[in-house]
Design a protein around this motif. Structure first.
Motif, short mmCIF file in Angstrom:
data_model
loop_
_atom_site.label_atom_id
_atom_site.label_comp_id
_atom_site.label_asym_id
_atom_site.label_seq_id
_atom_site.Cartn_x
_atom_site.Cartn_y
_atom_site.Cartn_z
N LYS A 1 38.37 -44.63 -70.63
CA LYS A 1 38.96 -44.68 -71.96
C LYS A 1 40.12 -43.70 -72.06
O LYS A 1 40.13 -42.64 -71.42
N ALA A 2 41.11 -44.07 -72.86
CA ALA A 2 42.29 -43.22 -73.03
C ALA A 2 41.92 -41.97 -73.81
O ALA A 2 41.21 -42.02 -74.81
N ASN A 3 42.37 -40.85 -73.32
CA ASN A 3 42.11 -39.57 -73.96
C ASN A 3 43.44 -38.95 -74.36
O ASN A 3 44.25 -38.59 -73.50
N PRO A 4 43.73 -38.88 -75.63
CA PRO A 4 45.05 -38.33 -76.04
C PRO A 4 45.24 -36.88 -75.66
O PRO A 4 46.37 -36.41 -75.55
N LEU A 5 44.14 -36.15 -75.42
CA LEU A 5 44.28 -34.75 -75.06
C LEU A 5 44.78 -34.58 -73.62
O LEU A 5 45.37 -33.54 -73.29
N LEU A 6 44.53 -35.59 -72.77
CA LEU A 6 44.94 -35.50 -71.37
C LEU A 6 46.27 -36.19 -71.11
O LEU A 6 46.80 -36.06 -70.00
N PRO B 1 52.58 -35.93 -74.06
CA PRO B 1 53.22 -36.42 -75.29
C PRO B 1 54.53 -37.15 -75.01
O PRO B 1 55.22 -36.87 -74.02
N SER B 2 54.86 -38.10 -75.87
CA SER B 2 56.08 -38.89 -75.67
C SER B 2 57.34 -38.05 -75.79
O SER B 2 58.32 -38.29 -75.09
N ASN B 3 57.34 -37.05 -76.67
CA ASN B 3 58.54 -36.22 -76.81
C ASN B 3 58.79 -35.39 -75.55
O ASN B 3 59.92 -35.11 -75.18
#
Length: 366
Positions: free
Chosen positions: A186-191, A194-196
């Motif tokens: 599953k995708a983990n936004p913490l790992l 970031p796009s910027n």
């Protein structure tokens, strides 16, 4: 390629595809001997009893002949050397000193499940009827170059109970099981980055200073690289700006294209060197014929190639570790010689009888 014990011990596979027919080759008899406590030995069946086209593969649903309950099992793995089919979820109790394994049955005891049909009974209830294949045929066996495997079609020749479409004169093709896809994390936004941060421009091009003549004062990259390996004879002006080219530094020197380019360059060099030898001998032909001059040129060329080969072999032999060992051994020998010399220098003999002093005629008599 001959068999190895490791390949035969790992012959049980979960892959439904047939890459080759090596399982039809004979197995040496000494492989069946148990060589250690952990080695179970290999009991492969005779070559004439082995199955060429396996129609029961991992992922199929089968039932066992003679099973009164008609329990449907899923095939976990197969062994083409022993004609055994391992069933999923049927782990036997482990014996002393052995690992637990799944239950296995012979290939001939498996009946493939074709489909499930709903049938209305005389009482009005709906029952599920399982149709099994009693005999399976092979159609259109061929080699698939794209997938690098052998493919064929499984055709149901007889079924239990009798299949309706088969009675109508149509061949029933049994599809191959679809392989299970590995689970995706599953995708983990913490790992994730970031796009910027990904879109941020971090490269800053150098500012080149133009001279009065309009020329850029850019340093040569090759001179800079040569200076790193041999800084003493060549100088490099570090004040001049240089564009960082990473193509040479980051490219793989062992790629197929670069290996081929080096091989082609070596071939061209050898041919050009042979032409030079032949031209030199023909110019200094003397009393020899042109044929003899060419033969002597080829002989000298081969001698030089052999000397270069020996020099290259010797150069490769002197690796960094061996050179360090040679230097270390030379220092140890020098230190040992210096200690021995110092020991001889400081050595003093005690005065005793029957000694002769060099350069003097005085002797001590007993």
């Amino acid at each position: 390629m001959p068999f190895s014990r490791f390949q035969l011990l790992k012959a049980t596979t979960r892959s439904p595809w047939t890459r080759d027919f090596r399982h039809l080759l004979p197995v040496p008899k000494h492989f069946a001997i148990k060589q250690s406590f952990y080695d179970p030995g290999i009991r492969a069946v005779r070559v004439k009893d082995r199955i060429k086209f396996w129609n029961v593969v991992p992922g199929d649903r089968v039932r066992i002949r003679g099973d009164s309950r008609s329990t449907i099992h899923e095939v976990l793995s197969i062994n083409k050397f022993t004609n055994r089919v391992y069933l999923k979820g049927t782990i036997r109790e482990p014996k002393k000193g052995k690992m637990p394994v799944n239950k296995s049955v012979h290939y001939s005891k498996c009946q493939l499940l074709i489909e499930e049909q709903e049938k209305k009974s005389a009482e009005g209830t709906i029952e599920k009827v399982h149709i099994f294949a009693r005999r399976i045929g092979v159609r259109d066996p061929h080699w698939n170059p794209a997938l690098r495997r052998f493919d064929w079609k499984r055709v149901v020749l007889a079924s239990i109970p009798a299949y309706v479409e088969r009675n109508a004169g149509k061949e029933v093709h049994l599809p191959w099981p679809e392989p299970e896809e590995p689970p995706k994390p599953k995708a983990n936004p913490l790992l994730d980055t970031p796009s910027n941060t990904v879109l941020k421009i971090t490269y800053q091009p150098p500012k080149f200073v133009t001279s009065r003549k309009g020329e850029l004062g850019v340093a040569d990259e090759n001179v800079y690289i040569k200076t790193l390996f041999n800084p003493s004879p060549r100088g490099f002006d570090e004040s001049r700006p240089m564009e960082p080219h990473l193509a040479k530094e980051l490219s793989n020197p062992h790629s197929r294209a670069k290996k081929q380019a080096r091989w082609q360059a070596a071939r061209r060099r050898k041919s050009e060197l042979l032409k030079k030898f032949v031209t030199r001998e023909l110019l200094n032909q003397g009393d020899r014929t042109a044929r003899d001059a060419r033969a002597e040129a080829v002989f000298k060329w081969r001698q030089q190639m052999e000397e270069e080969r020996k020099a290259q072999k010797k150069r490769r032999w002197f690796t960094a570790e061996r050179l360090a060992g040679i230097v270390r051994k030379a220092k140890r020998k020098q230190r040992k010689a210096e200690k021995q010399k110092e020991k001889l220098t400081r050595m003093v003999l005690k005065e005793s009888l029957n000694q002769v002093i060099p350069g003097s005629a005085k002797r001590q008599r007993v």
